[in-house]
Scaffold this motif. Structure first.
Motif, PDB file in Angstrom:
ATOM      1  N   SER A 194      31.875  36.722  44.396  1.00  0.00           N
ATOM      2  CA  SER A 194      32.992  36.947  43.495  1.00  0.00           C
ATOM      3  C   SER A 194      33.276  35.606  42.818  1.00  0.00           C
ATOM      4  O   SER A 194      33.123  34.549  43.424  1.00  0.00           O
ATOM      5  CB  SER A 194      34.234  37.412  44.257  1.00  0.00           C
ATOM      6  OG  SER A 194      34.063  38.730  44.707  1.00  0.00           O
ATOM      7  N   ALA A 238      42.173  33.970  37.288  1.00  0.00           N
ATOM      8  CA  ALA A 238      41.522  35.283  37.220  1.00  0.00           C
ATOM      9  C   ALA A 238      40.337  35.306  38.169  1.00  0.00           C
ATOM     10  O   ALA A 238      39.778  34.258  38.493  1.00  0.00           O
ATOM     11  CB  ALA A 238      41.057  35.572  35.799  1.00  0.00           C
ATOM     12  N   ILE A 271      36.774  37.988  39.374  1.00  0.00           N
ATOM     13  CA  ILE A 271      35.949  39.152  39.081  1.00  0.00           C
ATOM     14  C   ILE A 271      35.037  39.392  40.271  1.00  0.00           C
ATOM     15  O   ILE A 271      34.513  38.460  40.874  1.00  0.00           O
ATOM     16  CB  ILE A 271      35.160  38.949  37.771  1.00  0.00           C
ATOM     17  CG1 ILE A 271      34.434  40.226  37.353  1.00  0.00           C
ATOM     18  CG2 ILE A 271      34.197  37.772  37.875  1.00  0.00           C
ATOM     19  CD1 ILE A 271      33.921  40.191  35.912  1.00  0.00           C
ATOM     20  N   GLY A 308      31.159  42.880  38.914  1.00  0.00           N
ATOM     21  CA  GLY A 308      31.829  42.894  37.617  1.00  0.00           C
ATOM     22  C   GLY A 308      32.741  44.095  37.429  1.00  0.00           C
ATOM     23  O   GLY A 308      33.441  44.187  36.426  1.00  0.00           O
ATOM     24  N   THR A 356      38.435  43.335  38.470  1.00  0.00           N
ATOM     25  CA  THR A 356      39.015  42.081  37.995  1.00  0.00           C
ATOM     26  C   THR A 356      40.450  41.980  38.484  1.00  0.00           C
ATOM     27  O   THR A 356      41.086  42.988  38.818  1.00  0.00           O
ATOM     28  CB  THR A 356      39.000  41.984  36.461  1.00  0.00           C
ATOM     29  OG1 THR A 356      39.698  43.107  35.907  1.00  0.00           O
ATOM     30  CG2 THR A 356      37.584  41.957  35.927  1.00  0.00           C
ATOM     31  N   TYR A 357      40.946  40.755  38.512  1.00  0.00           N
ATOM     32  CA  TYR A 357      42.309  40.513  38.970  1.00  0.00           C
ATOM     33  C   TYR A 357      42.832  39.288  38.246  1.00  0.00           C
ATOM     34  O   TYR A 357      42.104  38.318  38.075  1.00  0.00           O
ATOM     35  CB  TYR A 357      42.324  40.290  40.490  1.00  0.00           C
ATOM     36  CG  TYR A 357      43.692  40.307  41.103  1.00  0.00           C
ATOM     37  CD1 TYR A 357      44.276  39.145  41.586  1.00  0.00           C
ATOM     38  CD2 TYR A 357      44.396  41.495  41.213  1.00  0.00           C
ATOM     39  CE1 TYR A 357      45.525  39.159  42.159  1.00  0.00           C
ATOM     40  CE2 TYR A 357      45.656  41.519  41.784  1.00  0.00           C
ATOM     41  CZ  TYR A 357      46.209  40.355  42.260  1.00  0.00           C
ATOM     42  OH  TYR A 357      47.456  40.386  42.830  1.00  0.00           O
ATOM     43  N   TYR A 358      44.100  39.349  37.812  1.00  0.00           N
ATOM     44  CA  TYR A 358      44.658  38.282  36.988  1.00  0.00           C
ATOM     45  C   TYR A 358      45.999  37.811  37.524  1.00  0.00           C
ATOM     46  O   TYR A 358      46.767  38.586  38.088  1.00  0.00           O
ATOM     47  CB  TYR A 358      44.866  38.773  35.551  1.00  0.00           C
ATOM     48  CG  TYR A 358      43.590  39.152  34.847  1.00  0.00           C
ATOM     49  CD1 TYR A 358      43.126  40.471  34.871  1.00  0.00           C
ATOM     50  CD2 TYR A 358      42.847  38.204  34.150  1.00  0.00           C
ATOM     51  CE1 TYR A 358      41.956  40.822  34.232  1.00  0.00           C
ATOM     52  CE2 TYR A 358      41.675  38.547  33.503  1.00  0.00           C
ATOM     53  CZ  TYR A 358      41.231  39.862  33.547  1.00  0.00           C
ATOM     54  OH  TYR A 358      40.061  40.206  32.900  1.00  0.00           O
ATOM     55  N   THR A 372      40.733  37.445  29.604  1.00  0.00           N
ATOM     56  CA  THR A 372      39.777  38.414  30.116  1.00  0.00           C
ATOM     57  C   THR A 372      38.613  37.688  30.766  1.00  0.00           C
ATOM     58  O   THR A 372      37.974  36.841  30.132  1.00  0.00           O
ATOM     59  CB  THR A 372      39.239  39.311  28.990  1.00  0.00           C
ATOM     60  OG1 THR A 372      40.328  39.979  28.352  1.00  0.00           O
ATOM     61  CG2 THR A 372      38.284  40.354  29.562  1.00  0.00           C
ATOM     62  N   ILE A 373      38.357  38.035  32.017  1.00  0.00           N
ATOM     63  CA  ILE A 373      37.220  37.457  32.739  1.00  0.00           C
ATOM     64  C   ILE A 373      36.055  38.441  32.692  1.00  0.00           C
ATOM     65  O   ILE A 373      36.259  39.664  32.777  1.00  0.00           O
ATOM     66  CB  ILE A 373      37.601  37.106  34.191  1.00  0.00           C
ATOM     67  CG1 ILE A 373      36.483  36.322  34.877  1.00  0.00           C
ATOM     68  CG2 ILE A 373      37.984  38.343  34.981  1.00  0.00           C
ATOM     69  CD1 ILE A 373      36.880  35.759  36.249  1.00  0.00           C
ATOM     70  N   SER A 374      34.858  37.921  32.557  1.00  0.00           N
ATOM     71  CA  SER A 374      33.666  38.768  32.526  1.00  0.00           C
ATOM     72  C   SER A 374      32.505  37.989  33.130  1.00  0.00           C
ATOM     73  O   SER A 374      32.584  36.775  33.318  1.00  0.00           O
ATOM     74  CB  SER A 374      33.343  39.203  31.098  1.00  0.00           C
ATOM     75  OG  SER A 374      33.085  38.069  30.276  1.00  0.00           O
ATOM     76  N   ARG A 375      31.436  38.705  33.427  1.00  0.00           N
ATOM     77  CA  ARG A 375      30.267  38.042  33.991  1.00  0.00           C
ATOM     78  C   ARG A 375      28.997  38.729  33.534  1.00  0.00           C
ATOM     79  O   ARG A 375      29.009  39.935  33.208  1.00  0.00           O
ATOM     80  CB  ARG A 375      30.343  38.005  35.523  1.00  0.00           C
ATOM     81  CG  ARG A 375      30.233  39.348  36.208  1.00  0.00           C
ATOM     82  CD  ARG A 375      30.533  39.219  37.690  1.00  0.00           C
ATOM     83  NE  ARG A 375      29.572  38.351  38.365  1.00  0.00           N
ATOM     84  CZ  ARG A 375      29.781  37.808  39.572  1.00  0.00           C
ATOM     85  NH1 ARG A 375      30.922  38.039  40.211  1.00  0.00           N
ATOM     86  NH2 ARG A 375      28.856  37.045  40.135  1.00  0.00           N
ATOM     87  N   ALA A 402      37.581  41.304  43.852  1.00  0.00           N
ATOM     88  CA  ALA A 402      38.321  40.340  43.053  1.00  0.00           C
ATOM     89  C   ALA A 402      39.762  40.237  43.527  1.00  0.00           C
ATOM     90  O   ALA A 402      40.318  39.142  43.612  1.00  0.00           O
ATOM     91  CB  ALA A 402      38.290  40.731  41.578  1.00  0.00           C
TER      92      ALA A 402
END
Length: 126
Positions: A33, A49, A51, A55, A58-60, A69-72, A104
């Motif tokens: 993670s 954040a 992830i 993927g 997600t958690y913020y 915005t988190i991405s991978r 996440a």
């Protein structure tokens, strides 16, 4: 051992956007993670954040929810943080980190993360 390198920081004005990237070497990120943290001068490092390894989750932090915005991309071994509507309070050094976890949510403490990048500075002027 996972090596993480952040990029994309800079000086912007309030309301602008930035996209931070974190690239990993030596080992695939797909087992981890991933999280972003930040640390402002004189303050403790705080969660931004996270992830999940897939993927799919997600958690913020409340302070960035709806703006970041988190991405991978596990194929490219990268994690990104898209930051919109930036505020002066977002000014900090931003760190990418990897945790041996599946999810996440709940992975919000620095001590839960095993590997860290060197950080990239984000400065937001009013």
């Amino acid at each position: 051992q996972v090596q993480l390198v952040e990029s994309g920081g800079g000086l912007v004005q309030a309301g602008d956007s930035l996209r931070l990237s974190c690239a990993a070497s030596r080992r695939t990120l797909s087992r981890y993670s991933m999280g972003w943290f930040r640390q402002a001068p004189g303050k403790e490092r705080e969660f931004v954040a996270a992830i999940s390894w897939s993927g799919g989750g997600t958690y913020y932090a409340d302070s960035v929810k709806g703006r970041f915005t988190i991405s991978r991309d596990n194929a490219k071994n990268t994690v990104s943080l898209q930051m919109n509507s930036l505020k002066p309070d977002d000014t900090a050094v931003y760190y990418c980190a990897a945790a041996l976890a599946d999810q996440a949510e709940g992975v919000i403490l620095p001590r839960q993360y095993a590997y860290w990048g060197q950080g990239t500075q984000v400065s937001v002027s009013s």
